[in-house]
Enzyme design. Structure first.
Site, PDB file in Angstrom:
ATOM      1  N   GLU A 274      -6.331   7.779   7.759  1.00 33.25           N
ATOM      2  CA  GLU A 274      -7.061   8.517   6.961  1.00 33.25           C
ATOM      3  C   GLU A 274      -6.372   9.594   7.789  1.00 33.25           C
ATOM      4  O   GLU A 274      -7.354  10.588   7.996  1.00 33.25           O
ATOM      5  CB  GLU A 274      -8.546   8.682   7.340  1.00 33.25           C
ATOM      6  CG  GLU A 274      -9.388   6.552   7.558  1.00 33.25           C
ATOM      7  CD  GLU A 274     -10.428   6.786   6.891  1.00 33.25           C
ATOM      8  OE1 GLU A 274     -11.202   8.353   7.510  1.00 33.25           O
ATOM      9  OE2 GLU A 274     -10.957   6.347   6.513  1.00 33.25           O
TER      10      GLU A 274
ATOM     11  N   GLU B 239      -9.387  -3.119   4.465  1.00 30.53           N
ATOM     12  CA  GLU B 239     -10.949  -3.003   4.429  1.00 30.53           C
ATOM     13  C   GLU B 239     -11.095  -3.245   2.388  1.00 30.53           C
ATOM     14  O   GLU B 239     -12.057  -2.312   2.854  1.00 30.53           O
ATOM     15  CB  GLU B 239     -10.646  -1.620   4.618  1.00 30.53           C
ATOM     16  CG  GLU B 239     -10.089  -1.526   6.367  1.00 30.53           C
ATOM     17  CD  GLU B 239     -10.525   0.171   6.640  1.00 30.53           C
ATOM     18  OE1 GLU B 239     -11.788   0.640   6.805  1.00 30.53           O
ATOM     19  OE2 GLU B 239      -9.354   0.835   8.084  1.00 30.53           O
TER      20      GLU B 239
END
Length: 572
Positions: free
Chosen positions: A359, A480
Site C-alpha cells: 500500500e 485479497e
C-alpha cells in the site's frame, strides 16, 4: 419476514469428506426464498481447487487468507482451507507489529509453527508483508529515533524544531514534509546550485500570475504543532529569477488554513539572501505546524535552501537533543535491515514469495503520489518508513528482500483501489515500480487487493486494471479478494442478516465475472494466482468489514452462491 432454511443431507459424512470440508447443512438467511431447490445446486460443486486447470495454468495458486490461531488449532476453518486451496496468507501474524517486540527482538516461534503446519498440510505460504505503514510496532520504531536526553544544565538557546536542506529528491525528512499544490511546479537545481554554490536547492515555478496569491502554494510541515507563547525563529536562504515578495500563512496541515500570517512576508531577488524572522506564537497561530508560502502573484521560479525553524528553550536544564535527519535515516534504515534480515532468515526455508512493499500509493488528493500520514493523527501501530528513508524506502526494501531471502523468491508490491475506473492509482503504482527498477531493484509481481463492493466496483474498472497490469509483463496476483454489496441509492454496505437470496446470486455472478476476467486478460506466464481474503462472512466483532457477507461460505461453513460463482469463474 426473515426465514431460515436448512437443507439436511442424508449422507452427512460422505458429503463432508468427499465434497468440501463444509458443514453438512446449507444454512442461509434470506428474505424471500423461492424454494429449497434453489440452494441444492451448491452441493453438486466440488472443492474449489479442483476447478483450476493445472495443466493450462501450471504456476497458478489458489489461496486463502487465514488467521494463525484458527489454522494452528486445525479446526473447521483449517479443514475448509486445506480442502479447497493450495496457498495461504496470514492476515496479520507475519507483519512487523506482530513479530517485532518493544526491544527490537523478533518473536517468530508461532510463525515457524504455522509454516511447518502449512507445509505438512501441502500448502504453500505467501509472505505478507515486509514494509508497510500500518500494523507496525511503532512504539519500538519511534523509540529508536527518540531525542537524546542530556542531563545537567545549559544556557537558554534555540533548539531546532525542523530543518531541510533539499539535498535529495524526497519531499520527506524525519517526519517533516514539504509539499505543493497543482500550480506550483517542483524541481531541484543541479549540484552547486544551492546557496553559495553548495549542494542543491529546491525550485518552485509559478507559470503565470494567479487571481489569488494562495493559488500557488508550497508548504513546510514540522513534526509537532506550536502553541501560544512559543518563541520561534525561521531562517531560509532564498532567491528568485525576478524580484518577488510572498507572504506566509499558518496552517494546521498543508491546505488547512488557520491564520493569514506566520513568518511575515519574504522578499527575494535574483541574488541569494538569508531571510530571518523571529516571532512569538499568538492564539491565532496556536496548534499550527505548517508554513504556507503564497507564490501566486509573481510569475517566476523561486529558490529555497537551508530552511530551518527553531524554538526558544529558556531553561534547558536536563534537556533533550533532537537527532538530525541523517541520524534518523541511518537508525531507521538499520531497523528495517534488522527486521527484514531476521524475518526472512527465519522463514526462507518455507516462504518463496512475499509482499515486500504494501500500500505505497496515496488515496487523496493525488493517488499517483506516495501515501503520507502528514495532517492526520497516527494510530498506535502506524509508522511511515518513507518519512525517514524518502521515496527510496521501497528501493531499500526490495534490496534487503533480495539480500536476505532466497535467490528465486518472487517479490511483490501490493495495493488496493487499483480497479477504480479512472485508473489513476493503478498507473501511479506502475510508475512507482518503474522508479524502483530504475534504481536497480527488480519487482517480480504486482498484487491487486480487490476488496470490491457490488454496486460500487465496476467490471469495466476491473478489466481496465487487469489490462494495465498485464502490460507490465509482471506476475499478477489478485491478493485479497472479498466482496461486499451496496444497493443503488444506499450509503452503506448491507449486513449479512439483510442480504436476500437474489442479492447473493448477484454477488455470485460478479465473482464469476471477476475470476473469468483474470484468466481472460492475464497471460498464462503472468498468472501467479488469486487469494480469497475472507473465506467466511465477517463477524460483527471483526475489525475488517464487520458483519458483512464477504465470504464464499457463511459463518457455519456452509457454501453460499458466491462459492458457485467463484468456481464457475475458475472453469473454462
Amino acid at each position: 419476514m426473515k426465514c431460515k432454511f436448512k437443507l439436511v443431507l442424508a449422507v452427512f459424512s460422505v458429503f463432508l469428506l468427499a465434497s468440501c470440508a463444509d458443514n453438512a447443512q446449507l444454512d442461509f438467511l434470506t428474505q424471500k426464498p423461492d424454494s429449497l431447490a434453489q440452494l441444492e445446486y451448491l452441493n453438486s460443486y466440488k472443492v474449489l481447487k479442483s476447478y483450476v486447470d493445472t495443466i493450462a495454468n501450471p504456476n497458478f495458486k489458489l489461496g486463502a487468507g487465514v488467521s494463525l490461531s484458527d489454522f494452528s488449532a486445525k479446526n473447521a476453518a483449517y479443514r475448509l482451507v486445506k480442502s479447497n486451496f493450495k496457498e495461504v496468507t496470514a492476515g496479520y501474524e507475519m507483519k512487523h507489529g506482530a513479530v517485532v517486540q518493544n526491544d527490537g527482538t523478533l518473536a517468530v516461534d508461532d510463525v515457524i509453527a504455522f509454516l511447518k503446519n502449512a507445509k505438512s498440510s501441502g500448502l504453500s505460504v505467501f509472505g505478507h508483508t515486509l514494509c508497510w505503514h500500518s500494523n507496525q510496532n511503532a512504539t519500538y520504531l519511534n523509540s529508536v529515533i527518540a531525542p537524546t536526553v542530556v542531563t545537567g544544565s545549559a544556557p537558554a538557546r534555540y533548539d531546532v524544531l525542523w530543518s531541510q536542506d533539499f539535498e535529495t529528491d524526497n519531499n520527506s525528512t524525519s517526519g517533516s514534509v514539504y509539499s505543493w499544490n497543482g500550480n506550483a511546479v517542483k524541481s531541484f537545481t543541479a549540484a552547486g546550485g544551492g546557496k553559495g554554490g553548495v549542494g542543491r536547492a529546491l525550485t518552485i515555478t509559478n507559470a503565470s500570475v494567479r487571481t489569488n496569491d494562495w493559488d500557488c502554494q508550497i508548504f513546510f510541515t514540522f513534526p509537532k504543532a506550536v502553541h501560544t507563547g512559543d518563541k520561534l525563529r525561521f531562517t531560509m536562504d532564498i532567491k528568485s529569477d525576478v524580484n518577488a515578495s510572498y507572504p506566509t500563512q499558518a496552517h494546521t496541515a498543508p491546505g488547512a488554513y488557520k491564520f493569514w500570517n506566520f513568518f511575515g512576508t519574504l522578499s527575494a531577488t535574483p541574488t541569494w539572501t538569508t531571510y530571518v524572522n523571529e516571532m512569538t506564537v499568538t492564539s491565532d497561530q496556536d496548534g499550527c505546524n505548517t508554513i504556507a508560502f503564497n507564490l501566486g502573484k509573481t510569475a517566476t521560479t523561486f529558490y529555497f535552501d537551508n530552511a530551518k525553524v527553531e524554538i526558544w528553550n529558556p531553561n534547558p536544564g536536563s534537556y533533550t537533543v533532537e537527532k538530525t535527519s541523517n541520524e534518523k535515516k541511518t537508525l531507521i534504515d538499520k531497523a528495517l535491515d534488522s527486521w527484514m534480515s531476521g524475518m526472512l532468515g527465519a522463514t526462507k526455508n518455507y516462504v518463496n514469495a512475499w509482499d515486500v512493499v504494501n500500500e505505497p500509493m496515496s488515496d487523496w488528493p493525488d493517488p499517483t503520489q506516495l501515501k503520507t500520514g502528514v495532517g492526520k493523527t497516527l494510530a498506535a501501530d502506524e509508522f511511515y518508513w518513507q518519512y525517514y528513508l524518502g521515496k527510496d524506502y521501497a528501493v531499500r526494501a526490495f534490496e534487503l528482500a533480495r539480500k536476505y531471502g532466497n535467490p528465486t523468491d518472487k517479490l511483490f508490491i501490493n495495493d488496493y483501489g487499483l480497479e477504480s475506473e479512472d485508473q489513476a492509482k493503478c498507473k501511479g503504482l506502475i510508475a512507482f515500480i518503474q522508479y524502483i527498477e530504475s534504481k536497480g531493484q527488480k519487482v517480480d509481481g504486482i498484487g491487486t487487493q480487490m476488496h470490491v463492493t457490488l454496486g460500487q466496483t465496476t467490471i469495466a474498472g476491473i478489466r481496465a486494471m487487469l489490462t494495465n497490469l498485464a502490460a507490465t509483463g509482471k506476475l499478477i496476483k489478485i491478493s485479497e479478494l472479498d466482496m461486499g454489496i451496496r444497493p443503488t441509492g444506499s450509503t452503506a454496505n448491507l449486513k449479512t442478516a439483510n442480504v436476500t437470496l437474489a442479492q447473493m446470486k448477484q454477488m455470485a455472478d460478479f465473482y464469476k465475472q471477476i475470476v473469468k476476467a483474470y484468466f481472460e486478460i492475464i497471460p498464462v506466464a503472468q498468472r501467479y494466482g488469486i487469494t480469497q481474503w475472507s473465506t467466511t462472512d465477517s463477524p460483527t466483532s471483526s475489525s475488517w468489514r464487520p458483519g458483512e457477507p464477504i465470504g464464499l461460505w457463511d459463518a457455519n461453513y456452509n457454501r453460499k452462491p458466491a462459492y458457485a460463482g467463484f468456481a464457475d469463474g475458475l472453469q473454462k
